[in-house]
Scaffold this motif. Structure first.
Motif, short mmCIF file in Angstrom:
data_model
loop_
_atom_site.label_atom_id
_atom_site.label_comp_id
_atom_site.label_asym_id
_atom_site.label_seq_id
_atom_site.Cartn_x
_atom_site.Cartn_y
_atom_site.Cartn_z
N ASP A 1 16.81 3.95 21.21
CA ASP A 1 15.53 3.91 21.91
C ASP A 1 15.74 4.40 23.35
N PRO A 2 15.20 5.56 23.71
CA PRO A 2 15.38 6.09 25.07
C PRO A 2 14.85 5.14 26.15
N ALA A 3 13.90 4.28 25.81
CA ALA A 3 13.34 3.36 26.80
C ALA A 3 14.38 2.35 27.30
N ASN A 4 15.46 2.17 26.54
CA ASN A 4 16.50 1.21 26.93
C ASN A 4 17.63 1.85 27.73
N GLU A 5 17.52 3.13 28.04
CA GLU A 5 18.59 3.81 28.77
C GLU A 5 18.86 3.12 30.11
N ALA B 1 20.56 -3.39 30.18
CA ALA B 1 21.45 -4.29 29.46
C ALA B 1 20.85 -4.61 28.11
N ILE B 2 21.65 -4.47 27.05
CA ILE B 2 21.15 -4.70 25.70
C ILE B 2 22.09 -5.63 24.93
N GLN C 1 30.83 -6.27 29.59
CA GLN C 1 30.79 -5.47 28.36
C GLN C 1 31.56 -6.27 27.32
N GLN C 2 30.82 -7.05 26.57
CA GLN C 2 31.44 -8.05 25.71
C GLN C 2 31.23 -7.72 24.25
N LEU C 3 32.29 -7.90 23.47
CA LEU C 3 32.21 -7.77 22.02
C LEU C 3 32.71 -9.05 21.39
N SER C 4 31.95 -9.56 20.43
CA SER C 4 32.35 -10.74 19.66
C SER C 4 32.33 -10.39 18.19
N MET C 5 33.24 -10.98 17.46
CA MET C 5 33.27 -10.75 16.02
C MET C 5 32.16 -11.53 15.35
N GLY C 6 31.58 -10.94 14.31
CA GLY C 6 30.51 -11.58 13.57
C GLY C 6 29.16 -11.38 14.23
N THR C 7 28.17 -12.02 13.66
CA THR C 7 26.81 -11.92 14.17
C THR C 7 26.53 -13.10 15.09
N GLN C 8 26.36 -12.81 16.40
CA GLN C 8 26.08 -13.86 17.38
C GLN C 8 24.83 -13.51 18.16
N THR C 9 24.06 -14.55 18.49
CA THR C 9 22.87 -14.34 19.31
C THR C 9 23.31 -14.08 20.75
N SER D 1 24.05 3.56 27.23
CA SER D 1 24.36 4.80 27.95
C SER D 1 24.34 5.94 26.96
N GLY D 2 23.22 6.64 26.92
CA GLY D 2 23.05 7.65 25.88
C GLY D 2 23.05 6.99 24.53
N SER D 3 23.91 7.47 23.65
CA SER D 3 24.05 6.83 22.33
C SER D 3 25.31 5.99 22.27
N SER D 4 25.79 5.54 23.45
CA SER D 4 26.98 4.70 23.49
C SER D 4 26.73 3.54 24.45
N PHE D 5 27.80 2.94 24.97
CA PHE D 5 27.69 1.75 25.79
C PHE D 5 28.54 1.88 27.05
N ALA D 6 28.14 1.18 28.08
CA ALA D 6 28.87 1.11 29.33
C ALA D 6 28.78 -0.31 29.85
N PRO D 7 29.67 -0.71 30.77
CA PRO D 7 29.60 -2.06 31.31
C PRO D 7 28.34 -2.26 32.16
N PHE D 8 27.81 -3.48 32.14
CA PHE D 8 26.73 -3.86 33.05
C PHE D 8 27.38 -4.37 34.33
N VAL D 9 26.99 -3.80 35.48
CA VAL D 9 27.57 -4.18 36.76
C VAL D 9 26.60 -5.10 37.49
N THR D 10 27.04 -6.31 37.79
CA THR D 10 26.17 -7.28 38.46
C THR D 10 26.13 -7.01 39.96
#
Length: 218
Positions: free
Chosen positions: A4-8, A11-12, A201-209, A185-194
């Protein structure tokens, strides 16, 4: 399944199947498999030094500390420098390992319509053993390398290894469900800078909310 280009630049949070069609190969040994990562672990049987300290109080209030040095053999994936041992005689380790541990990663791992960044790919866990069961064709590995114990062995053909023997085993990470928090970031991901320059930029195994991922991060 779509970007979705609107999310460019926003943070997602999303989850789904991280997958690839790439076949990963070890350039040294004839091992290949389709997967997200292929890990070669090399261990050598070596002497290790165990130091035990004991402190006793003396008459007058002073203290005396004595150290006891014990040596035992064990498998280690890193080279143990025996020249620093207190008692070197009879406890010498080889000065190098014939091979090193290596990790090989797929260059194209997708999650729906997104392509995962290398940092996220390397965060995907859930590795499982990849047993080696067949002796490779003559000439594909050095003559002193044998298939045994689910991997490759150098000198370790029985239940009683000797110092300097080497074992090489493999694990593989296959497609798996993951959850991600990052910036689109485009069709990929980048870190969110506070605002404090922290990067998320976090990845967890499995389906987490999202709430579960924030709780885990905290």
């Amino acid at each position: 399944d779509t970007v979705d280009p609107a999310n460019e630049g926003k943070a997602i949070h999303l989850n789904g199947l991280a997958t690839t069609t790439e076949t990963l190969s070890d350039p040294v040994f004839p091992v290949s498999i389709m997967g997200i990562s292929l890990i070669r672990t090399v261990e050598m049987y070596q002497w290790v030094e165990k130091v035990t300290s004991k402190t006793e109080k003396n008459v007058g209030g002073s203290e005396t500390t004595t150290k006891e040095y014990n040596y035992e053999k064990q498998w280690s994936s890193s080279l143990v420098n025996s020249t620093s041992f207190k008692v070197q005689q009879g406890h010498q380790n080889p000065s190098s390992m014939p091979y090193s541990s290596e990790s090989f990663y797929a260059s194209n791992v997708t999650l729906g319509a997104f392509t995962m960044s290398p940092g996220l790919v390397q965060s995907i866990g859930g590795s499982e053993a990849l047993p080696i069961t067949e002796q490779p064709a003559f000439g594909t590995v050095p003559s002193n390398v044998k298939v045994a114990n689910g991997g490759y062995d150098i000198g370790y053909y029985a239940t009683n290894p000797e110092v300097g023997d080497v074992r090489i085993t493999y694990t593989v990470v296959k497609p798996a469900d993951v959850s991600i928090m990052a910036v689109q970031s485009g069709s990929s991901f980048a870190p969110f800078v506070t605002s404090y320059d922290d990067k998320i930029q976090q990845l967890s195994m499995g389906t987490q909310t999202m709430a579960e991922m924030f709780a885990s991060a905290k």
